[in-house]
Design a protein around this motif. Structure first.
Motif, PDB file in Angstrom:
ATOM      1  N   PRO A 141      -1.930   7.365  10.600  1.00  0.00           N
ATOM      2  CA  PRO A 141      -3.074   7.772   9.727  1.00  0.00           C
ATOM      3  C   PRO A 141      -3.273   6.848   8.617  1.00  0.00           C
ATOM      4  O   PRO A 141      -4.149   6.799   7.944  1.00  0.00           O
ATOM      5  CB  PRO A 141      -3.076   9.074   9.681  1.00  0.00           C
ATOM      6  N   VAL A 142      -1.754   6.477   7.883  1.00  0.00           N
ATOM      7  CA  VAL A 142      -1.712   6.024   6.412  1.00  0.00           C
ATOM      8  C   VAL A 142      -2.074   4.394   6.667  1.00  0.00           C
ATOM      9  O   VAL A 142      -1.367   3.853   7.573  1.00  0.00           O
ATOM     10  CB  VAL A 142      -0.698   6.240   5.924  1.00  0.00           C
ATOM     11  N   THR A 143      -2.984   3.764   5.983  1.00  0.00           N
ATOM     12  CA  THR A 143      -3.380   2.176   5.887  1.00  0.00           C
ATOM     13  C   THR A 143      -2.981   1.964   4.465  1.00  0.00           C
ATOM     14  O   THR A 143      -3.320   2.700   3.487  1.00  0.00           O
ATOM     15  CB  THR A 143      -4.605   2.166   6.254  1.00  0.00           C
ATOM     16  N   ALA A 144      -2.328   0.679   4.328  1.00  0.00           N
ATOM     17  CA  ALA A 144      -1.902   0.324   2.895  1.00  0.00           C
ATOM     18  C   ALA A 144      -1.971  -1.014   3.064  1.00  0.00           C
ATOM     19  O   ALA A 144      -2.005  -1.667   4.144  1.00  0.00           O
ATOM     20  CB  ALA A 144      -0.758   0.811   2.458  1.00  0.00           C
ATOM     21  N   PHE A 145      -2.377  -1.701   1.825  1.00  0.00           N
ATOM     22  CA  PHE A 145      -2.346  -3.213   1.703  1.00  0.00           C
ATOM     23  C   PHE A 145      -1.157  -3.634   0.699  1.00  0.00           C
ATOM     24  O   PHE A 145      -1.140  -3.104  -0.351  1.00  0.00           O
ATOM     25  CB  PHE A 145      -3.648  -3.614   1.196  1.00  0.00           C
ATOM     26  N   ALA A 146      -0.293  -4.529   1.188  1.00  0.00           N
ATOM     27  CA  ALA A 146       0.712  -5.082   0.310  1.00  0.00           C
ATOM     28  C   ALA A 146       0.249  -6.582  -0.113  1.00  0.00           C
ATOM     29  O   ALA A 146       0.142  -7.393   0.694  1.00  0.00           O
ATOM     30  CB  ALA A 146       2.085  -4.843   0.949  1.00  0.00           C
ATOM     31  N   THR A 147       0.476  -6.752  -1.356  1.00  0.00           N
ATOM     32  CA  THR A 147       0.504  -8.384  -1.712  1.00  0.00           C
ATOM     33  C   THR A 147       2.001  -8.507  -2.092  1.00  0.00           C
ATOM     34  O   THR A 147       2.442  -7.998  -2.505  1.00  0.00           O
ATOM     35  CB  THR A 147      -0.233  -8.124  -3.119  1.00  0.00           C
ATOM     36  N   LEU A 148       2.041  -9.789  -1.429  1.00  0.00           N
ATOM     37  CA  LEU A 148       3.746 -10.214  -1.482  1.00  0.00           C
ATOM     38  C   LEU A 148       3.620 -11.599  -2.400  1.00  0.00           C
ATOM     39  O   LEU A 148       2.768 -12.626  -1.899  1.00  0.00           O
ATOM     40  CB  LEU A 148       4.199 -10.277  -0.108  1.00  0.00           C
ATOM     41  N   GLU A 149       4.476 -11.779  -3.173  1.00  0.00           N
ATOM     42  CA  GLU A 149       5.024 -12.860  -3.692  1.00  0.00           C
ATOM     43  C   GLU A 149       6.361 -13.266  -2.985  1.00  0.00           C
ATOM     44  O   GLU A 149       7.087 -12.748  -2.739  1.00  0.00           O
ATOM     45  CB  GLU A 149       5.293 -12.857  -5.186  1.00  0.00           C
ATOM     46  N   ILE A 150       6.252 -14.643  -2.537  1.00  0.00           N
ATOM     47  CA  ILE A 150       7.405 -15.247  -1.620  1.00  0.00           C
ATOM     48  C   ILE A 150       8.038 -16.352  -2.467  1.00  0.00           C
ATOM     49  O   ILE A 150       7.348 -17.055  -3.358  1.00  0.00           O
ATOM     50  CB  ILE A 150       6.835 -15.636  -0.459  1.00  0.00           C
ATOM     51  N   SER A 151       9.305 -16.427  -2.180  1.00  0.00           N
ATOM     52  CA  SER A 151       9.965 -17.617  -2.657  1.00  0.00           C
ATOM     53  C   SER A 151       9.380 -18.861  -1.987  1.00  0.00           C
ATOM     54  O   SER A 151       9.155 -19.116  -0.886  1.00  0.00           O
ATOM     55  CB  SER A 151      11.674 -17.695  -2.130  1.00  0.00           C
ATOM     56  N   GLN A 152       9.423 -20.029  -2.894  1.00  0.00           N
ATOM     57  CA  GLN A 152       8.994 -21.302  -2.356  1.00  0.00           C
ATOM     58  C   GLN A 152       9.792 -21.901  -1.050  1.00  0.00           C
ATOM     59  O   GLN A 152      11.042 -21.645  -1.159  1.00  0.00           O
ATOM     60  CB  GLN A 152       9.066 -22.524  -3.318  1.00  0.00           C
ATOM     61  N   GLY A 153       9.151 -22.295  -0.070  1.00  0.00           N
ATOM     62  CA  GLY A 153       9.871 -22.849   1.063  1.00  0.00           C
ATOM     63  C   GLY A 153      10.209 -21.820   1.950  1.00  0.00           C
ATOM     64  O   GLY A 153      10.880 -22.064   2.859  1.00  0.00           O
ATOM     65  N   GLN A 154       9.767 -20.429   1.809  1.00  0.00           N
ATOM     66  CA  GLN A 154      10.213 -19.455   2.629  1.00  0.00           C
ATOM     67  C   GLN A 154       9.195 -18.878   3.417  1.00  0.00           C
ATOM     68  O   GLN A 154       9.210 -17.876   4.304  1.00  0.00           O
ATOM     69  CB  GLN A 154      10.676 -18.286   1.782  1.00  0.00           C
ATOM     70  N   GLY A 155       7.749 -19.586   3.665  1.00  0.00           N
ATOM     71  CA  GLY A 155       6.767 -19.041   4.395  1.00  0.00           C
ATOM     72  C   GLY A 155       7.004 -18.850   5.495  1.00  0.00           C
ATOM     73  O   GLY A 155       6.647 -17.664   6.214  1.00  0.00           O
ATOM     74  N   ALA A 156       7.325 -19.825   6.507  1.00  0.00           N
ATOM     75  CA  ALA A 156       7.702 -19.667   7.836  1.00  0.00           C
ATOM     76  C   ALA A 156       8.655 -18.223   7.989  1.00  0.00           C
ATOM     77  O   ALA A 156       8.332 -17.558   9.098  1.00  0.00           O
ATOM     78  CB  ALA A 156       8.138 -20.990   8.456  1.00  0.00           C
ATOM     79  N   ASP A 157       9.814 -18.424   7.414  1.00  0.00           N
ATOM     80  CA  ASP A 157      10.778 -17.269   7.500  1.00  0.00           C
ATOM     81  C   ASP A 157      10.037 -15.826   7.128  1.00  0.00           C
ATOM     82  O   ASP A 157      10.320 -14.924   8.007  1.00  0.00           O
ATOM     83  CB  ASP A 157      11.827 -17.437   6.737  1.00  0.00           C
ATOM     84  N   VAL A 158       9.266 -15.603   6.192  1.00  0.00           N
ATOM     85  CA  VAL A 158       8.662 -14.437   5.802  1.00  0.00           C
ATOM     86  C   VAL A 158       7.769 -13.936   6.864  1.00  0.00           C
ATOM     87  O   VAL A 158       7.612 -12.922   7.323  1.00  0.00           O
ATOM     88  CB  VAL A 158       7.790 -14.497   4.406  1.00  0.00           C
ATOM     89  N   SER A 193       3.289  -5.620  -4.182  1.00  0.00           N
ATOM     90  CA  SER A 193       2.543  -4.594  -4.898  1.00  0.00           C
ATOM     91  C   SER A 193       1.584  -3.864  -3.805  1.00  0.00           C
ATOM     92  O   SER A 193       1.166  -4.680  -2.797  1.00  0.00           O
ATOM     93  CB  SER A 193       1.643  -5.207  -5.925  1.00  0.00           C
ATOM     94  N   THR A 194       1.725  -2.505  -3.665  1.00  0.00           N
ATOM     95  CA  THR A 194       0.944  -1.965  -2.507  1.00  0.00           C
ATOM     96  C   THR A 194       0.106  -0.964  -2.950  1.00  0.00           C
ATOM     97  O   THR A 194       0.064  -0.341  -4.003  1.00  0.00           O
ATOM     98  CB  THR A 194       2.195  -0.983  -1.797  1.00  0.00           C
ATOM     99  N   ALA A 195      -1.153  -1.050  -2.324  1.00  0.00           N
ATOM    100  CA  ALA A 195      -2.184  -0.100  -2.553  1.00  0.00           C
ATOM    101  C   ALA A 195      -2.441   0.566  -1.166  1.00  0.00           C
ATOM    102  O   ALA A 195      -2.550   0.157  -0.146  1.00  0.00           O
ATOM    103  CB  ALA A 195      -3.361  -0.816  -3.031  1.00  0.00           C
ATOM    104  N   ILE A 196      -2.584   2.258  -1.359  1.00  0.00           N
ATOM    105  CA  ILE A 196      -2.978   2.998  -0.206  1.00  0.00           C
ATOM    106  C   ILE A 196      -4.206   3.158  -0.068  1.00  0.00           C
ATOM    107  O   ILE A 196      -5.125   3.117  -1.010  1.00  0.00           O
ATOM    108  CB  ILE A 196      -2.308   4.081  -0.204  1.00  0.00           C
ATOM    109  N   ALA A 197      -4.942   2.775   1.259  1.00  0.00           N
ATOM    110  CA  ALA A 197      -6.371   2.993   1.603  1.00  0.00           C
ATOM    111  C   ALA A 197      -6.648   4.574   1.556  1.00  0.00           C
ATOM    112  O   ALA A 197      -6.159   5.058   2.230  1.00  0.00           O
ATOM    113  CB  ALA A 197      -6.787   2.188   2.713  1.00  0.00           C
ATOM    114  N   LEU A 198      -7.743   4.690   1.018  1.00  0.00           N
ATOM    115  CA  LEU A 198      -8.071   6.437   0.841  1.00  0.00           C
ATOM    116  C   LEU A 198      -9.152   6.587   1.992  1.00  0.00           C
ATOM    117  O   LEU A 198      -9.252   7.676   2.473  1.00  0.00           O
ATOM    118  CB  LEU A 198      -8.526   6.928  -0.550  1.00  0.00           C
ATOM    119  N   GLU A 199      -9.905   5.623   2.047  1.00  0.00           N
ATOM    120  CA  GLU A 199     -11.049   5.799   2.766  1.00  0.00           C
ATOM    121  C   GLU A 199     -11.544   4.357   3.697  1.00  0.00           C
ATOM    122  O   GLU A 199     -11.293   3.296   2.880  1.00  0.00           O
ATOM    123  CB  GLU A 199     -12.266   6.453   2.080  1.00  0.00           C
ATOM    124  N   ASN A 200     -12.272   4.245   4.485  1.00  0.00           N
ATOM    125  CA  ASN A 200     -12.825   2.925   5.013  1.00  0.00           C
ATOM    126  C   ASN A 200     -14.290   3.178   5.421  1.00  0.00           C
ATOM    127  O   ASN A 200     -14.815   3.322   6.546  1.00  0.00           O
ATOM    128  CB  ASN A 200     -12.032   2.818   6.610  1.00  0.00           C
TER     129      ASN A 200
END
Length: 181
Positions: free
Chosen positions: A90-107, A158-165
């Protein structure tokens, strides 16, 4: 995008353009395509024959339209809509991620292996990726976040929890607009 249909011949599949002009009319779908998509969205278990009866067009027309809409990616599938909350998440969250250059495929591969990651988008602005994740509880969310960020290619999150949709994912208003253009 799928070709449009001639206004004078709604069943014609030939001689049409393949993309909408910038700021102009849309030729991705026409009114019949829009009615067909709406019918399938409202009654996903309806068959082709019943669609043709309700739309008052030939069965072959419906099948050809469905095949074309699928081939062009307008319709991606006919699977059931599954509610994560009803599955025990029941818990939904959105996480914004910063990744190392050149690591996109691995992430991407790492995140694809986490079942609680429902979506992954590459983004502009702060961060490189945004993921929609679900969890069984707020305490379980910490476990999921730890698993998501527990990868050397992820520098910061950085993560934000969704309270309502209040406006759940929807597509029919956009289909209606595209069909009317």
């Amino acid at each position: 995008m799928p070709p449009a249909h001639s206004p004078s011949s709604p069943d014609s599949l030939e001689g049409q353009g393949s993309s909408a002009p910038a700021g102009g009319t849309n030729d991705a779908i026409d009114a019949l395509d829009g009615r067909l998509i709406r019918l399938l969205a409202e009654e996903p278990r309806i068959g082709v024959l019943e669609c043709s009866r309700r739309l008052q067009v030939a069965r072959g027309t419906v099948q050809a339209r469905l095949d074309r809409l699928q081939a062009k990616g307008v319709i991606g599938g006919f699977g059931p809509e599954v509610d994560p909350a009803a599955l025990g998440y029941p818990v939904t969250a959105f996480a914004t991620l910063e990744i190392s250059q050149g690591q996109g495929a691995d992430v991407r591969a790492h995140l694809a292996a986490v079942p609680e990651v429902l979506e992954l988008h590459t983004i502009t602005g702060r961060g490189d990726m945004m993921v929609r994740i679900v969890a069984r509880s707020n305490a379980d969310l910490q476990r999921v976040i730890d698993r998501v960020v527990g990868f050397d290619g992820i520098v910061r999150s950085s993560t934000a929890i969704a309270l309502e949709n209040p406006v759940p994912y929807r597509i029919l208003p956009l289909v209606d607009q595209a069909a009317a253009e």
